[in-house]
Write a protein that holds these residues in place. Sequence first.
Motif, PDB file in Angstrom:
ATOM      1  N   ASN A 168       0.855  -1.192   0.000  1.00 13.52           N
ATOM      2  CA  ASN A 168       0.000   0.000   0.000  1.00 13.52           C
ATOM      3  C   ASN A 168       0.891   1.242   0.000  1.00 13.52           C
ATOM      4  O   ASN A 168       1.659   1.444   0.946  1.00 13.52           O
ATOM      5  N   ASP A 169       0.798   2.071  -1.030  1.00 11.26           N
ATOM      6  CA  ASP A 169       1.667   3.239  -1.110  1.00 11.26           C
ATOM      7  C   ASP A 169       0.981   4.333  -1.923  1.00 11.26           C
ATOM      8  O   ASP A 169       1.154   4.451  -3.127  1.00 11.26           O
ATOM      9  N   ARG A 170       0.189   5.154  -1.237  1.00 13.39           N
ATOM     10  CA  ARG A 170      -0.612   6.172  -1.928  1.00 13.39           C
ATOM     11  C   ARG A 170       0.249   7.196  -2.665  1.00 13.39           C
ATOM     12  O   ARG A 170      -0.187   7.783  -3.646  1.00 13.39           O
ATOM     13  N   SER A 171       1.493   7.404  -2.220  1.00 16.40           N
ATOM     14  CA  SER A 171       2.332   8.419  -2.846  1.00 16.40           C
ATOM     15  C   SER A 171       2.723   8.051  -4.271  1.00 16.40           C
ATOM     16  O   SER A 171       3.189   8.907  -5.031  1.00 16.40           O
ATOM     17  N   LEU A 172       2.525   6.793  -4.654  1.00 16.12           N
ATOM     18  CA  LEU A 172       2.882   6.352  -6.001  1.00 16.12           C
ATOM     19  C   LEU A 172       1.690   6.313  -6.956  1.00 16.12           C
ATOM     20  O   LEU A 172       1.840   5.890  -8.102  1.00 16.12           O
ATOM     21  N   ARG A 173       0.529   6.739  -6.501  1.00 12.86           N
ATOM     22  CA  ARG A 173      -0.652   6.665  -7.366  1.00 12.86           C
ATOM     23  C   ARG A 173      -0.482   7.499  -8.632  1.00 12.86           C
ATOM     24  O   ARG A 173      -0.972   7.128  -9.690  1.00 12.86           O
ATOM     25  N   GLN A 174       0.171   8.627  -8.529  1.00 13.98           N
ATOM     26  CA  GLN A 174       0.413   9.484  -9.689  1.00 13.98           C
ATOM     27  C   GLN A 174       1.881   9.872  -9.707  1.00 13.98           C
ATOM     28  O   GLN A 174       2.387  10.460  -8.735  1.00 13.98           O
ATOM     29  N   ILE A 175       2.570   9.542 -10.801  1.00 16.88           N
ATOM     30  CA  ILE A 175       3.983   9.884 -10.929  1.00 16.88           C
ATOM     31  C   ILE A 175       4.249  10.382 -12.344  1.00 16.88           C
ATOM     32  O   ILE A 175       3.418  10.219 -13.237  1.00 16.88           O
ATOM     33  N   THR A 176       5.407  10.996 -12.531  1.00 19.04           N
ATOM     34  CA  THR A 176       5.865  11.397 -13.857  1.00 19.04           C
ATOM     35  C   THR A 176       7.054  10.537 -14.237  1.00 19.04           C
ATOM     36  O   THR A 176       8.025  10.436 -13.476  1.00 19.04           O
ATOM     37  N   LEU A 177       6.972   9.906 -15.389  1.00 17.27           N
ATOM     38  CA  LEU A 177       8.045   9.047 -15.890  1.00 17.27           C
ATOM     39  C   LEU A 177       8.909   9.807 -16.895  1.00 17.27           C
ATOM     40  O   LEU A 177       8.448  10.757 -17.524  1.00 17.27           O
ATOM     41  N   GLY A 178      10.147   9.346 -17.052  1.00 17.01           N
ATOM     42  CA  GLY A 178      10.997   9.816 -18.140  1.00 17.01           C
ATOM     43  C   GLY A 178      11.579  11.194 -17.966  1.00 17.01           C
ATOM     44  O   GLY A 178      11.956  11.829 -18.959  1.00 17.01           O
TER      45      GLY A 178
END
Length: 553
Positions: A168-178
């Motif tokens: 469970n890790d809510r901080s990773l629900r939205q990230i920017t790649l690349g």
Amino acid sequence: MKSDIEIAHSVKALPITDIAKQIGLSDSQLIPYGHDKAKIDAASLKNMPRQGKLILVTSINPTPAGEGKTTVTIGLVDAINRLGKSAIGALREPSMGPVFGLKGGATGGGYAQVIPMEDINLHFTGDIHAVSAAHNLLAAVIDNHLHQGNDLKIDPDNIYWRRVLDMNDRSLRQITLGKGKVNGPERNSGFDITASSEIMAVLTLSKDLFDLKKRLNRIVVALNDQGKPVTVEDLKVAGALTAVLKDAINPNLVQSLEHSPFIIHGGPFANIAQGTNSVIATDAALKLADYAVTEAGFGSDLGGEKFMDVKIPVLGKEPDAVVVVATIKALKFHAGVALEDLHKKDIPAVKIGLQNLDRHLTAMSRYGKPVVVALNKFFDDDIEEIETVKHFVENDKKLSFEIATSFVDGFEGSLDLAKLVLAATENHRTFMPLYQADDPIEEKIQTIIEKIYGGKDFELSDRAVTDLAEIKENGWDQLPVVIAKTPNSLTDDSKIHGAPSDFTIHIRRFIPKIGAGFIVAMAGKVLMMPGLGKVPAAEKIDVDEKGQITGLS
């Protein structure tokens, strides 16, 4: 009373080879993972005929008070074996997200547990890690394809495939790649929990290694700039994904505290996936015992419905009986009683809470198979409250009712329930599917909402309308529908308990899972990546000076 882990440590496990011999497996059919757990060579069972009857265990909507569905399932298997029949339990593998989050472990409780409970709740035989690795390999291949010129013309704004993590890790629900000059192209994405991965769904719905590879090839990862699907086959990595999963496809054999055999395999959540253990595991149990007892995640509105409408068409075997689990405390919670007051006698509240049980019994009865109610009894339950439930089930619903006390009494607490369930499996009734494959997708959703949830209608967001048009254009609308919603309510609002009526389900988008063979309808605010609570279960877990894990339950 001792804690779950103390009870588990008090029982000496039999060598897993002894458990295998109980069900007719030879040493050559086992792939040992230590002394107390092993994988079964699934290919060695392929040509064996099925001999067993199938029992499905589900429940009312879960509450913070707990329902004990797994505990009842384990007690039922132990009791059937004590009655001189042969029974095997078929369960899902726990995710480490809930183990360290709010829910805790998923290996039963008290004197109805599967062991080694700490291994099963943590890394076990590595199946969930393999799913994570395969999923993230595919994610890496997609981003590498974008970086290397994007020959398939993948639309970066229409990539379905995110990354996964078994935590469970809510901080990773939205990230920017690349980000960075040499790492692009830059795009928005995120992480889901591994249990929601389509590869987990594929693993649990595949019949064998060849079927697994076929399903992996069909996975749609994105749309191209013309709106056409891009698949794993297009990316040419199904072979690599299969290589990562070739051991994970074999189901795992363990035992209960009473040394009953249990096959544990796969772990999709029922609120965001199909919520059942693998077809391979259930099939193995049906081949190796007189009775296969399995459970479906959360309440019958989620795991129960999906077992019937998603798993059964693949398994090719309907349940011979359905057990719906309830507790007095959960019924009172659904009537609006505060958590701290659930121990107080309150018959009027029980009667109101019965409306939630009624909804689940009506839903499961629609499939035509015999339904039995198991009341998972707590030590402080009032006898009049229990009699209120019994009268409702037997007199108003005309269904069978029995108390289960396997948490404190082990197999003895489920003997009467086992007799009732075994008798129910002798009532040969025709299975009635909820909908037909060629029904329009909107009709399937409406049917589930009306006949399972007791709701009135649904509405689509603008994104869902666009998604649905793409699904129809690609000919995917004849697949089953998996509605992803909160498990805590019959609605898509986790705060609405009991048995509401005339409500609308709000679908914000559709996600095609073509490898798994279903369409996910995301309803309400359900999330594919849970978060940890203010006081996560991880704070209670420790390892003593002898290397034994403590605080796990």
